[in-house]
Structures are given as structure tokens and as C-alpha cells.
Design a protein around this motif. Structure first.
Motif, short mmCIF file in Angstrom:
data_model
loop_
_atom_site.label_atom_id
_atom_site.label_comp_id
_atom_site.label_asym_id
_atom_site.label_seq_id
_atom_site.Cartn_x
_atom_site.Cartn_y
_atom_site.Cartn_z
N TYR A 173 0.83 -1.21 0.00
CA TYR A 173 0.00 0.00 0.00
C TYR A 173 0.86 1.26 0.00
CZ TYR A 173 -4.12 2.86 1.10
OH TYR A 173 -5.13 3.79 1.07
N LEU A 174 1.97 1.22 0.74
CA LEU A 174 2.90 2.37 0.73
C LEU A 174 3.43 2.59 -0.69
CD1 LEU A 174 4.80 1.65 4.06
CD2 LEU A 174 3.41 3.67 3.59
N ALA A 175 3.78 1.50 -1.37
CA ALA A 175 4.27 1.61 -2.75
C ALA A 175 3.17 2.18 -3.66
CB ALA A 175 4.70 0.23 -3.24
N GLU A 176 1.98 1.65 -3.50
CA GLU A 176 0.86 2.07 -4.33
C GLU A 176 0.53 3.56 -4.11
OE1 GLU A 176 -2.74 -0.01 -3.36
OE2 GLU A 176 -3.61 0.34 -5.33
N GLN A 177 0.59 3.99 -2.88
CA GLN A 177 0.22 5.37 -2.55
C GLN A 177 1.15 6.42 -3.16
OE1 GLN A 177 -0.19 4.77 1.77
NE2 GLN A 177 -2.17 5.76 1.60
N VAL A 178 2.40 6.03 -3.42
CA VAL A 178 3.31 6.99 -4.06
C VAL A 178 3.39 6.76 -5.56
CG1 VAL A 178 4.65 7.44 -1.98
CG2 VAL A 178 5.38 5.61 -3.54
N GLY A 179 2.47 5.94 -6.07
CA GLY A 179 2.39 5.76 -7.52
C GLY A 179 3.48 4.87 -8.10
N ALA A 180 4.05 4.00 -7.27
CA ALA A 180 5.06 3.06 -7.77
C ALA A 180 4.43 2.15 -8.82
CB ALA A 180 5.61 2.23 -6.62
N ASP A 181 5.23 1.67 -9.76
CA ASP A 181 4.68 0.83 -10.82
C ASP A 181 4.38 -0.59 -10.30
OD1 ASP A 181 7.02 -0.79 -11.01
OD2 ASP A 181 7.94 0.71 -12.31
N ASP A 182 3.71 -1.37 -11.17
CA ASP A 182 3.24 -2.69 -10.75
C ASP A 182 4.35 -3.58 -10.19
OD1 ASP A 182 0.79 -1.87 -11.61
OD2 ASP A 182 0.57 -3.35 -13.23
N SER A 183 5.52 -3.52 -10.81
CA SER A 183 6.62 -4.39 -10.36
C SER A 183 6.98 -4.10 -8.91
CB SER A 183 7.87 -4.18 -11.21
OG SER A 183 7.67 -4.65 -12.50
N LEU A 184 7.01 -2.81 -8.57
CA LEU A 184 7.42 -2.45 -7.21
C LEU A 184 6.32 -2.73 -6.20
CD1 LEU A 184 9.62 0.73 -7.64
CD2 LEU A 184 10.23 -1.68 -7.67
N VAL A 185 5.06 -2.56 -6.61
CA VAL A 185 3.96 -2.92 -5.71
C VAL A 185 3.99 -4.43 -5.46
CG1 VAL A 185 1.44 -2.98 -5.42
CG2 VAL A 185 2.53 -0.97 -6.45
N ALA A 186 4.21 -5.20 -6.52
CA ALA A 186 4.29 -6.66 -6.38
C ALA A 186 5.46 -7.06 -5.49
CB ALA A 186 4.42 -7.32 -7.75
N ALA A 187 6.60 -6.42 -5.69
CA ALA A 187 7.79 -6.74 -4.89
C ALA A 187 7.54 -6.42 -3.42
CB ALA A 187 9.00 -5.97 -5.41
N ALA A 188 6.92 -5.26 -3.16
CA ALA A 188 6.64 -4.87 -1.77
C ALA A 188 5.68 -5.87 -1.12
CB ALA A 188 6.06 -3.46 -1.73
N LEU A 189 4.68 -6.29 -1.90
CA LEU A 189 3.68 -7.23 -1.38
C LEU A 189 4.28 -8.60 -1.07
CD1 LEU A 189 0.60 -7.77 -0.89
CD2 LEU A 189 0.48 -8.51 -3.28
N LEU A 190 5.23 -9.02 -1.90
CA LEU A 190 5.73 -10.41 -1.81
C LEU A 190 7.11 -10.52 -1.17
CD1 LEU A 190 4.60 -11.58 -5.38
CD2 LEU A 190 3.37 -11.83 -3.21
N HIS A 191 7.66 -9.42 -0.66
CA HIS A 191 9.07 -9.46 -0.25
C HIS A 191 9.36 -10.49 0.84
CE1 HIS A 191 7.81 -6.69 3.01
NE2 HIS A 191 8.86 -7.17 3.64
N ASP A 192 8.37 -10.79 1.67
CA ASP A 192 8.61 -11.75 2.76
C ASP A 192 8.02 -13.13 2.49
OD1 ASP A 192 10.26 -10.46 4.58
OD2 ASP A 192 8.61 -9.48 5.65
N ILE A 193 7.66 -13.41 1.25
CA ILE A 193 7.04 -14.70 0.92
C ILE A 193 7.99 -15.86 1.25
CG2 ILE A 193 7.77 -14.95 -1.51
CD1 ILE A 193 4.16 -15.48 -0.26
N GLY A 194 9.26 -15.56 1.33
CA GLY A 194 10.26 -16.58 1.66
C GLY A 194 10.10 -17.17 3.06
N HIS A 195 9.28 -16.52 3.89
CA HIS A 195 8.98 -17.13 5.20
C HIS A 195 8.04 -18.32 5.03
CE1 HIS A 195 11.07 -14.32 7.71
NE2 HIS A 195 10.44 -13.27 7.19
#
Ligand code: FE
Length: 196
Positions: free
Chosen positions: A46-68
Motif C-alpha cells: 500500500y505504501l508503494a501504491e500510494q506513491v504511484g510506484a509501478d506494478d513491479s514495485l507494488v508486487a515486490a513490496a507485497l511479496l518481499h517476505d514470501i520466503g517465510h
């Protein structure tokens, strides 16, 4: 399609598969933080989305901890991340479905913290207590030669932006969209990675 079928994972099922992980495991505590794992990952996106980051960065922010959650993935996907830490393992399980720009942000989100601690005097002061504790286990601030190597990463700016959202995404009670809001964005990325 059944998302509980862990033997088969493809471009059609990966987004539902991840949604299911958020659903079943999202309430897990995020060690030492005031938010759950899913709250943390959704706040990052949501932080990424709110500053207008592109889809790749929103996806990366959302999934960054999926490795847990790599233990949720099929055995062949898990092999990719075996013996690895959650950053490297997460990038490995996402790699078949997402572009390198996304997986680099996931893969380097822990080194990014070590980098920022070494290069930005104000950064360390903003880290949460739990994050200061894990810094030690993660190797502490980067050495000058590690910094030099880190500067060579093609996606350095993106990696650092995702890291900053990660650090800020630990606020108890902050309202965010649900995972379902981001599912179409993820599917678009998977589809374009498949055909691209
Ligand atoms: Fe995180």
C-alpha cells in the motif's frame, strides 16, 4: 483448480496459491513487531501504491517476505530455496513467475538493510527494535567492499525503495486494501512474464 494441490503450480494457479498462503498463514505474528505477516506485507504494498510506484514495485513490496512460507510451495520449488534465508528463498520460488526486477527486490531486501545501515546515518535510527536485533544475525552493516559490490546491482534504486517501504510497514492498525485488491496486478505481471 485446487490451491491445496501442492504438487502442481503454474502461471494459472500461482496467484491463487499465494492468496491462499495470505489467507491461512497471514495471521502469523511477525516476530517482535506490532503487525501480523499479512498486515506487514499489505502495508508495504500500500505504501508503494500510494506513491504511484509501478506494478513491479507494488508486487515486490507485497511479496518481499514470501520466503517465510517456502515450506508451503511444492517440493520442487522448495529445492530452489533450500538452505537459503527467507530473502533468497523467496526470490527463488517467485522466479518462474515474476520478472527479475521483482525478484531482485525480494532477493536483496535484507542486504539492502545492511547497506542502508552502513551508508545512511539516519536509517539505523528509524529501524524497529526487532529489526535492530536481526541486523546482528544478518551480518551487521555492510563493509566497504560489500557496499562496492552492492552498487553494481542493476536494480539498486528499486531494491532500496522496497526496503524503505518494508521498514515503514509495521504500524499497528493501519488500514490497507486486502490481498484481493492486488491479485489482478499480480496476475498481469505473471501473464506478461509468461508471454514476454
Ligand atoms: Fe519485511
Amino acid at each position: 483448480m485446487t490451491v491445496r494441490d501442492r504438487t502442481k503450480l503454474d502461471a494459472e494457479s500461482i496467484v491463487d496459491f499465494i492468496a491462499d498462503i495470505f489467507d491461512r498463514r497471514g495471521a502469523d505474528s511477525y516476530l517482535g513487531e506490532a503487525v501480523t505477516m499479512s498486515e506487514h506485507m499489505l502495508q508495504s504494498a500500500y505504501l508503494a501504491e500510494q506513491v504511484g510506484a509501478d506494478d513491479s514495485l507494488v508486487a515486490a513490496a507485497l511479496l518481499h517476505d514470501i520466503g517465510h512460507y517456502t515450506s508451503e510451495f511444492p517440493p520442487d520449488a522448495q529445492d530452489q530455496g533450500i538452505d537459503n534465508r527467507h530473502d533468497v528463498a523467496g526470490a527463488a520460488v517467485l522466479a518462474p513467475y515474476f520478472p527479475k526486477r521483482v525478484t531482485d527486490c525480494v532477493r536483496y531486501h535484507v542486504p539492502a538493510k545492511r547497506y542502508l545501515c552502513a551508508t545512511d546515518p539516519g536509517y539505523f535510527a528509524r529501524l524497529s527494535e526487532a529489526s535492530v536485533l536481526t541486523l546482528k544475525l544478518q551480518g551487521g552493516p555492510m563493509s566497504p567492499s560489500e557496499i562496492e559490490d552492492f552498487h553494481k546491482l542493476a536494480n539498486l534504486d528499486d531494491i532500496l525503495r522496497v526496503r524503505i517501504w518494508d521498514d515503514a510497514a509495521k504500524v499497528a492498525g493501519r488500514a490497507t486494501p486486502s490481498f484481493a485488491h492486488y491479485a489482478p496486478l499480480l496476475q498481469r505481471m505473471v501473464d506478461s512474464h509468461r508471454t514476454g
